[in-house]
Motif scaffolding. Structure first.
Motif, mmCIF file in Angstrom:
data_model
loop_
_atom_site.group_PDB
_atom_site.id
_atom_site.type_symbol
_atom_site.label_atom_id
_atom_site.label_comp_id
_atom_site.label_asym_id
_atom_site.label_seq_id
_atom_site.Cartn_x
_atom_site.Cartn_y
_atom_site.Cartn_z
ATOM 1 N N GLU A 95 0.812 -1.218 0.000
ATOM 2 C CA GLU A 95 0.000 0.000 0.000
ATOM 3 C C GLU A 95 0.846 1.270 0.000
ATOM 4 O O GLU A 95 0.337 2.363 -0.266
ATOM 5 C CB GLU A 95 -0.958 0.007 1.192
ATOM 6 C CG GLU A 95 -0.298 -0.099 2.554
ATOM 7 C CD GLU A 95 -0.246 -1.527 3.061
ATOM 8 O OE1 GLU A 95 -0.228 -1.710 4.293
ATOM 9 O OE2 GLU A 95 -0.228 -2.467 2.221
ATOM 10 N N PRO A 118 2.558 -10.514 0.880
ATOM 11 C CA PRO A 118 1.167 -10.183 1.192
ATOM 12 C C PRO A 118 0.653 -11.054 2.324
ATOM 13 O O PRO A 118 1.206 -12.124 2.609
ATOM 14 C CB PRO A 118 0.442 -10.501 -0.118
ATOM 15 C CG PRO A 118 1.239 -11.625 -0.705
ATOM 16 C CD PRO A 118 2.674 -11.378 -0.308
ATOM 17 N N GLU A 122 -4.767 -10.698 1.462
ATOM 18 C CA GLU A 122 -4.323 -9.879 0.335
ATOM 19 C C GLU A 122 -3.952 -10.747 -0.861
ATOM 20 O O GLU A 122 -4.202 -10.378 -2.013
ATOM 21 C CB GLU A 122 -3.125 -9.028 0.759
ATOM 22 C CG GLU A 122 -3.468 -7.916 1.738
ATOM 23 C CD GLU A 122 -2.231 -7.236 2.281
ATOM 24 O OE1 GLU A 122 -2.371 -6.134 2.840
ATOM 25 O OE2 GLU A 122 -1.129 -7.801 2.148
ATOM 26 N N GLN A 125 -7.115 -11.669 -2.449
ATOM 27 C CA GLN A 125 -7.854 -10.504 -2.948
ATOM 28 C C GLN A 125 -7.268 -9.978 -4.259
ATOM 29 O O GLN A 125 -8.005 -9.662 -5.196
ATOM 30 C CB GLN A 125 -7.845 -9.396 -1.889
ATOM 31 C CG GLN A 125 -8.547 -8.117 -2.305
ATOM 32 C CD GLN A 125 -8.457 -7.041 -1.226
ATOM 33 O OE1 GLN A 125 -7.933 -7.292 -0.141
ATOM 34 N NE2 GLN A 125 -8.957 -5.854 -1.528
ATOM 35 N N HIS A 126 -5.937 -9.898 -4.343
ATOM 36 C CA HIS A 126 -5.291 -9.334 -5.530
ATOM 37 C C HIS A 126 -4.968 -10.441 -6.530
ATOM 38 O O HIS A 126 -4.499 -11.515 -6.157
ATOM 39 C CB HIS A 126 -4.002 -8.603 -5.141
ATOM 40 C CG HIS A 126 -4.210 -7.486 -4.168
ATOM 41 N ND1 HIS A 126 -4.996 -6.387 -4.429
ATOM 42 C CD2 HIS A 126 -3.737 -7.300 -2.901
ATOM 43 C CE1 HIS A 126 -4.998 -5.573 -3.396
ATOM 44 N NE2 HIS A 126 -4.245 -6.109 -2.439
ATOM 45 N N ASN A 130 2.664 -8.640 -5.678
ATOM 46 C CA ASN A 130 3.199 -7.336 -5.278
ATOM 47 C C ASN A 130 4.279 -6.869 -6.251
ATOM 48 O O ASN A 130 4.373 -5.684 -6.582
ATOM 49 C CB ASN A 130 3.782 -7.420 -3.865
ATOM 50 C CG ASN A 130 2.705 -7.576 -2.812
ATOM 51 O OD1 ASN A 130 1.513 -7.593 -3.127
ATOM 52 N ND2 ASN A 130 3.109 -7.693 -1.563
#
Length: 489
Positions: A95, A118, A122, A125-126, A130
């Motif tokens: 973030e 993550p 996360e 979710q993604h 990253n």
């Protein structure tokens, strides 16, 4: 990025190795940048400095963090930290990546090493990793995913106290090669995972908790709950209901100690049951070239975990058994028995049969635990890697089956003639040991059948490639015993 600069190795071969052995002295100290000032960034800076790098750390508040980093590391603002280093570690949470967008021009052409991980939520979710997200924010940079599986503790204490392997992936081969050299210089072992598309898989590695242990652990827990409830009904609830005796003091130690060997024995049986089922399936099909059912295949893959859990329960059973004479209730029972003996004017209550039963029972239990210990030790990678396949197979298969036989004899000696006494069937429930004997006895009988020449010869032919109703047909060598030893599957 300048290709000529990329072609030159970033890491000199003159650094001090991680094990303390001296290498050649560096002609030029390479400079590395770190964006972030958290725990991992501090450990990373410590490791880089110790490996011979010049480290500059970029922080939003360098004055506050000055005393937390090694004195050899330069601590400054983020804008100044990204100026001269060609390799920059991004030790920040996902973030916070957007806060670096103001440095896009200064970061252009540099290697960004993403070390973030993550959370499990996360990760689900993604849909992109990253590292891929970082690459989308900085398209002019070469993004490399690395060091996310290494803990801050391992970075500080050195690779000998943690996992040495560092998975690395990137879409830029030259950037990946540069980071690979850095990993080696820091004392770790790089593992090339391919393109940046593999970053999602690499980021999932730290999220795995005891991979392969979930089913065996749930199985062991389910067996423990079942046998504990069964023993509670027989040893505690039945005397309370039938005779009004309060036996609830048995719950913390005695009932647990009766339950643990049941779980250990059944788990050990379940380690060797799938092998029997697989052999029976091959005999029925007449070939080894058909896949096993998925449930049997998964069962075969979990045998190591079940064996280690069996050893764990057996070891706990041994410790609990040694603690039995230390209980206050046991002392009261001994005193009551002595008083009863005096009142009945009995000077000698020696029971030859019970003495021999207990001696044999304890001896077999110790031998079985010793065999299980040997199986557990050889399951360790460091020990297993020092054995060749024949040695490992002998310990895990032959000695493992010996452990199962010894455990069976241990259980039979414990039961002795109790299975035939009507008073042992409390609430019409059979003694617990009779339940645990079912599966092991089936396995031992099946193993005996497989040793019969007619069955053994056919099974050996199948495992050497012979097929029923197929084109592969041959005659085994005259020395059938040698053929069995060389064709173990």
């Amino acid at each position: 990025m300048d290709r000529e600069g990329m072609d030159k190795p970033l890491i000199s071969h003159h650094l001090v190795d991680s094990d303390g052995s001296l290498a050649e002295a560096p002609s030029e100290v390479p400079k590395v940048g770190i964006l972030g000032s958290g725990d991992f960034a501090r450990s990373l800076a410590t490791r880089l400095v110790g490996s011979g790098f010049s480290v500059v750390v970029g922080s939003r508040n360098p004055k506050r963090m000055a005393g937390l980093f090694p004195s050899a590391a330069q601590l400054t603002f983020q804008e100044e930290a990204v100026g001269s280093p060609e390799v920059i570690f991004v030790a920040m949470f996902r973030e916070h990546y957007s806060t670096l967008c103001g440095l896009s021009d200064q970061l252009s052409g540099k290697i960004l090493v993403d070390v973030s991980n993550p959370t499990e939520q996360e990760h689900l979710q993604h849909h992109e990793s990253n590292a891929e997200y970082l690459a989308s924010l900085f398209p002019t940079c070469a993004v490399v995913k690395a060091f996310n599986v290494i803990s801050a503790w391992t970075l500080q204490s050195g690779p000998r106290d943690g996992n040495r392997q560092v998975p690395i992936c990137s879409d830029q081969p030259e950037a990946k090669r540069t980071v690979l050299e850095m990993v080696r210089a820091m004392g770790f072992t790089p593992v090339d995972m391919g393109s940046l598309a593999s970053a999602r898989e690499v980021e999932a590695m730290p999220l795995r908790l005891f991979l392969g242990w979930k089913v065996p652990a749930l199985l062991a827990l389910g067996l423990f709950i079942f046998f504990y409830a069964y023993n509670f009904v027989r040893d505690v609830l039945e005397p309370y209901v039938q005779e009004g005796k309060n036996k609830f003091y048995k719950l913390p130690v005695l009932v647990v100690n009766t339950t643990l060997p049941c779980v250990a024995y059944v788990l050990l049986s379940l380690v060797y049951l799938p092998g029997v089922l697989a052999a029976a399936l091959q005999l029925r099909r007449g070939t080894k070239y058909q896949r096993f059912p998925d449930w049997l295949d998964h069962w075969l893959q979990h045998r190591k975990q079940m064996g280690l859990l069996s050893f764990f329960c057996a070891a706990l059973h041994a410790v609990y058994s040694l603690c039995l004479p230390l209980r206050r209730s046991h002392r009261y029972e001994l005193v009551n028995l002595a008083i009863k003996q005096v009142l009945t004017n009995k000077s000698h209550i020696w029971n030859e049969e019970e003495v021999w039963r207990m001696e044999i029972y304890l001896s077999l239990g110790v031998l079985a635990l010793g065999m299980l210990s040997l199986l557990a030790v050889t399951s360790l990678p460091s020990i297993a890697n020092s054995l060749n396949w024949r040695e490992f197979s002998f310990v895990q298969s032959t000695l493992g089956f010996v452990a199962l036989v010894l455990s069976t004899l241990h259980t039979l000696t414990y039961g002795w003639t109790r299975a035939f006494e009507e008073s042992r069937y409390k609430f019409f429930l059979p003694p617990t040991f009779t339940l645990t004997l079912l599966v092991p006895c089936v396995i031992i009988l099946a193993k005996g059948l497989f040793l019969l020449p007619c069955v053994s010869r056919r099974l050996t032919k199948i495992r050497r490639g012979w097929e029923k109703d197929g084109s592969v047909r041959f005659t085994l060598p005259v020395d059938h015993t040698l053929a069995q030893k060389t064709s173990h599957v």
